[in-house]
Write an enzyme that holds these catalytic residues in place. Sequence first.
Site, short mmCIF file in Angstrom:
data_model
loop_
_atom_site.label_atom_id
_atom_site.label_comp_id
_atom_site.label_asym_id
_atom_site.label_seq_id
_atom_site.Cartn_x
_atom_site.Cartn_y
_atom_site.Cartn_z
N GLU A 110 -7.51 -2.75 -4.04
CA GLU A 110 -6.88 -3.48 -2.95
C GLU A 110 -7.85 -3.77 -1.82
O GLU A 110 -7.79 -4.85 -1.20
CB GLU A 110 -5.67 -2.69 -2.43
CG GLU A 110 -4.47 -2.68 -3.34
CD GLU A 110 -4.61 -1.74 -4.53
OE1 GLU A 110 -3.82 -1.86 -5.49
OE2 GLU A 110 -5.52 -0.89 -4.51
N HIS A 180 7.01 2.80 -5.12
CA HIS A 180 7.27 1.39 -5.43
C HIS A 180 8.52 0.87 -4.72
O HIS A 180 9.14 -0.09 -5.18
CB HIS A 180 7.42 1.19 -6.94
CG HIS A 180 6.20 1.55 -7.72
ND1 HIS A 180 5.92 2.83 -8.10
CD2 HIS A 180 5.17 0.79 -8.18
CE1 HIS A 180 4.78 2.87 -8.77
NE2 HIS A 180 4.30 1.64 -8.83
#
Length: 376
Positions: A110, A180
């Site tokens: 990321e 998540h």
Amino acid sequence: PDRPPGKTKMSLTSSRLVWRCLRSFSTGVKGWDSPNLPKGYVAEPSPVKGETKKMNLVEAIRSGLDIALQTDPTAVVFGEDVAFGGVFRCSVGLQAKYGKSRVFNTPLCEQGILGFGIGLAVHGNTAVAEIQFADYIHPAFDQVVNEAAKYRYRSASLYHCGRLTVRAPYGAVGHGGLYHSQSVESFYAHIPGITVVIPRGPSQAKGLLLSAIRDDNPTFFFEPKALYRAAIEDVPVGDYTLPLSQAEILHEGSNVTVIGYGAQIQPLRQACIVAKEQLGVSCELIDLRTIVPWDEDTIIKSVCKTGRVVIAHEDTFTGGFAGELIATIQAECFLNLEAPIQRVCSWDTPFPLVYEPFCVPSKYRCFEAIKKVVSF
């Protein structure tokens, strides 16, 4: 006996019991069986005139990306697995249509994705980065805070990475668990120089996404993944944009201002309907749409009219964006307020799995907040 006091073991039977309790609660509360109460996602009319097509949220996002790539030769879409369509299939077919140099995979890094996107944008490209889940932007926090947000400021506007857009699915989904399901908008709303946008449905998502991509400020575009396939409505097939930093009044009312964004608009709609039927309360429902810079004028005008406020979001109580809204409302509308402002948020815990229905702001909790604020 072999378990320390206070420790419990969550079993499959226990998780089933949770859902049974929720079902019995929803069927036993007066008003929640009203024929006027929507069952599932409430589709909205097209925000612009012209040809439309039924799309879910995934398809609307894909349509927006397609138009961005078609109308801007400098636009590039990249991220983990986007070449074959991404985890949620938002970019299916785009690499085949526009080529491997404009739609491509990145390593699972990321920090690298954000750093690469910043570099692309600084050199004049329109960079659209996808992070698979909003929960995993955090490894790139330094790139966001100290690079993307400050590039224009530190160069006295000589350089900027304003054509950087970061897409990411966020929020509860029913089975995501700790890593998540998080709502991270308040982290990035805290950073001067970053725009944060959250749509409530397909037609809004496409128009707001195109605005975000074309805006000259780095923008985080958080997509409520619980609605990816649950939300279906008529979406304009052509190119259109919707204004950033402009809230939308979805239903005018006179007794309570109810504020939300993203997937939270759905339970708020239901709570407002039951409040009208059971309490005779007229709610003014407002979708914030852009978290920062947010539309203070629309909110202040509404609160000065109603005198009561309920704010709901999936983020936690402590540090959630509701606190910022409350501070501004209190400062600007103090003499108009008839009751303490109520906020309905997720609890200050790591996001649970089987206990998710008890954590996120449900229609029941939103209704109770409306009831409390009008009863003060």
